[in-house]
Design an enzyme around this catalytic site. Structure first.
Site, short mmCIF file in Angstrom:
data_model
loop_
_atom_site.label_atom_id
_atom_site.label_comp_id
_atom_site.label_asym_id
_atom_site.label_seq_id
_atom_site.Cartn_x
_atom_site.Cartn_y
_atom_site.Cartn_z
N GLU A 186 52.36 27.61 33.28
CA GLU A 186 53.27 27.50 32.25
C GLU A 186 52.54 28.61 30.75
O GLU A 186 53.80 29.13 30.39
CB GLU A 186 52.97 25.67 31.93
CG GLU A 186 52.30 25.51 31.02
CD GLU A 186 52.47 24.34 30.77
OE1 GLU A 186 52.71 24.21 29.66
OE2 GLU A 186 51.85 23.08 30.68
N SER A 256 54.67 19.01 22.95
CA SER A 256 54.42 17.82 23.14
C SER A 256 52.58 17.70 22.30
O SER A 256 52.69 17.16 21.90
CB SER A 256 54.12 16.77 24.02
OG SER A 256 55.60 16.49 25.09
N SER A 259 48.77 24.08 22.09
CA SER A 259 47.89 25.26 22.83
C SER A 259 48.33 26.45 21.76
O SER A 259 49.17 27.12 21.35
CB SER A 259 48.42 25.86 23.96
OG SER A 259 48.07 25.01 25.59
N ARG A 271 43.26 31.00 27.03
CA ARG A 271 44.17 29.92 25.92
C ARG A 271 42.55 29.96 25.27
O ARG A 271 42.27 29.63 25.79
CB ARG A 271 44.09 29.14 26.35
CG ARG A 271 44.71 27.57 25.60
CD ARG A 271 44.78 26.18 26.85
NE ARG A 271 45.18 25.28 26.01
CZ ARG A 271 44.61 24.35 26.02
NH1 ARG A 271 43.19 24.37 25.17
NH2 ARG A 271 45.27 23.18 25.22
#
Ligand SMILES: Nc1ncnc2c1ncn2[C@@H]1O[C@H](COP(=O)(O)OP(=O)(O)O)[C@@H](O)[C@H]1O
Ligand SMILES: CC(C)(COP(=O)(O)O)[C@@H](O)C(=O)NCCC(=O)O
Length: 453
Positions: A186, A256, A259, A271
């Site tokens: 993702e 939701s 990141s 990340r």
């Protein structure tokens, strides 16, 4: 159509002679030909079209099954050619067009964001339109039944999927629909999607000037590929426009959860941070505290509220600014800090919604800014559907980045907000085409058998 080199094996000379495929690989209609030429060209095209169908059947879908919303992008080719494309493929495209593209709403909760439609884009050597559709992830079982009942699953299609749900729902898709997902990571899809859309849509990126000033607040387009703002387009029109994006940049994806990524170059990212205080937190608080039924309702409520009735500010504690550490009096010192006060009855649901919004933004802003500072990066790109119909949040974040960095960091926003993962996972098409070609030539594995790669 840029037929991959291998597809042209054996017929390449004739194709170029007959001008079916451009030398740079772009497909083009054949100019008028004599009858024998036409027959010849027709045979060649049948061979090509079969190779292409073999490589990657249309239609192409990108699916990002997130924690709250599922984002579906559909690539509709506009370079279809009755001589080249097989009739079945054209029929499927028509059926999908009649259902997806002619409607704006699907079932109870599916919506097509028509204003986001991207025309004239090139994907995997085809030209077409990208359509943007979303529905709540909790409706996924219903979506699977809808696809089944409309017979879409039988139309041999190529579905690239990302997000947690690509893993969670892959068995259902396989068992119920006989569809296997080509799965993509993702965050990798997010970055690929951002770079693809920003490169294809010159007006994609924007920022705010005077974000918290109702009178003076202005939105400006940021020409990302040339690192300039739209207001200077005219005076700089003769300057050379650099291709691609300007690195490095920070991406803060507010879905939701949150990141935060540092992007240093093409396919070069990490990340760096994250938080559970994101879109889900805001929506959840508004549901429980304000009895909101929808995200839109929560935003409307927040727009009418005042967080100062809910949050304890620095001046509520100090009577003014806390000068020695540089905290202005109107800074929130304690989110929801007034909820325990004896006069809390005067707090309205609107104020609670606004405080939930400000709390979420403050927390996200602080994490994103820390990442930018610690990595020495000046541009922070905020994306994710928390920013949908939510200019209060964007303007709040823009102000926070500017204020706390003393003007050194800039908040940028992208108009396709939460759709980048779904677009970016379409990049899998290129890998799959390559793998299939290798497989056909006797090298490598069959991607149909290895869709989890
Ligand atoms: N129509 C909507 N329904 C639910 N949440 C929405 C909607 N529009 C925006 N949101 C907000 O967007 C968030 C989800 O963002 P998104 O980028 O789609 O993340 P995810 O991939 O986790 O689903 C929700 O938590 C909510 O704050
Ligand atoms: C787990 C997730 C990547 C899932 O993505 P999402 O569906 O929220 O867009 C994201 O919710 C997240 O990064 N959460 C924060 C985890 C943390 O760092 O605390």
């Amino acid at each position: 159509m840029s037929c991959p080199q291998n597809m042209l094996n054996g017929v390449a000379g004739s194709i170029l002679e007959n001008d079916v495929v451009d030398s740079d690989g772009k497909r083009r209609r054949i100019p008028s030909l004599s009858l024998p030429q036409r027959e010849n060209a027709f045979l060649i095209m049948i061979q090509i079209s079969h190779s292409i169908v073999d490589d990657l059947p249309m239609p192409w879908f990108g699916l990002d099954i997130g924690g709250t919303l599922t984002k579906l992008v559909y690539f509709e080719p506009t370079d279809t050619d009755e001589f080249i494309d097989p009739e079945t493929e054209r029929l499927v495209a028509k059926t999908i067009h009649n259902y997806l593209v002619s409607n704006k709403a699907y079932g109870e909760a599916g919506v097509r964001d028509v204003y986001l439609q991207l025309n004239n884009v090139n994907i995997n050597a085809r030209t077409g339109v990208i359509h943007f559709i979303r529905f709540p992830t909790e409706r996924m079982p219903y979506f699977i039944q809808l696809v089944k009942s409309k017979g879409f699953a039988q139309m041999s299609s190529t579905v690239c999927a990302t997000g947690g749900g690509a893993i969670k729902y892959s068995k259902d898709a396989e068992q119920e629909l006989g569809i296997q997902f080509y799965k993509a990571d993702e965050l990798e899809s997010l970055i690929k999607g951002i770079e693809f859309v920003a490169a294809n849509n010159p007006d994609e990126c924007f920022y705010y000037d005077n974000p918290l000033d109702e009178e003076k607040c202005r939105k400006f387009i940021w020409r990302w590929s040339s690192a300039r703002c739209s207001s200077t387009d005219e005076e700089r029109k003769d300057e050379h426009v650099k291709d691609g994006l300007q690195y490095p940049y920070v991406v803060c994806n507010i879905g939701s959860g949150v990141s935060v990524l540092v992007v240093r170059g093409k396919s070069q990212f990490e990340r760096a941070s994250g938080s559970s205080i994101g879109g889900g937190f805001f929506a959840g608080l508004c549901c429980m505290l304000c009895k909101c039924e929808t995200f839109e309702e929560a935003i409307e409520l927040a727009a009418r509220g005042d967080n100062k009735n809910v949050d304890k500010l620095v001046r509520d504690i100090y009577g003014g600014d806390y000068d020695s550490v540089g905290l202005p009096g109107d800074t929130v010192a304690a989110s929801f800090g007034k909820c325990c006060a004896s006069d809390r009855e005067k707090i309205r649901v609107e104020d609670l919604a606004r405080s939930a919004l400000v709390t979420t933004c403050n927390n996200i802003g602080s994490i994103a800014l820390n990442v930018a500072i610690s990595h020495g990066i000046d541009r922070i790109v905020f994306v994710g559907n928390f920013l949908r119909v939510n200019p209060i949040a964007s303007r709040h974040l823009a102000h926070a980045m500017n204020f706390w960095s003393k003007g050194t960091k800039k908040a940028l926003f992208l108009s396709h907000e939460g759709y980048f993962g779904a677009v970016g996972c379409l990049d899998k098409l290129v890998d799959v085409t390559e793998m299939r070609r290798n497989h056909r030539n006797g090298n490598g594995v069959d991607p149909v058998m290895h869709k989890d790669s």
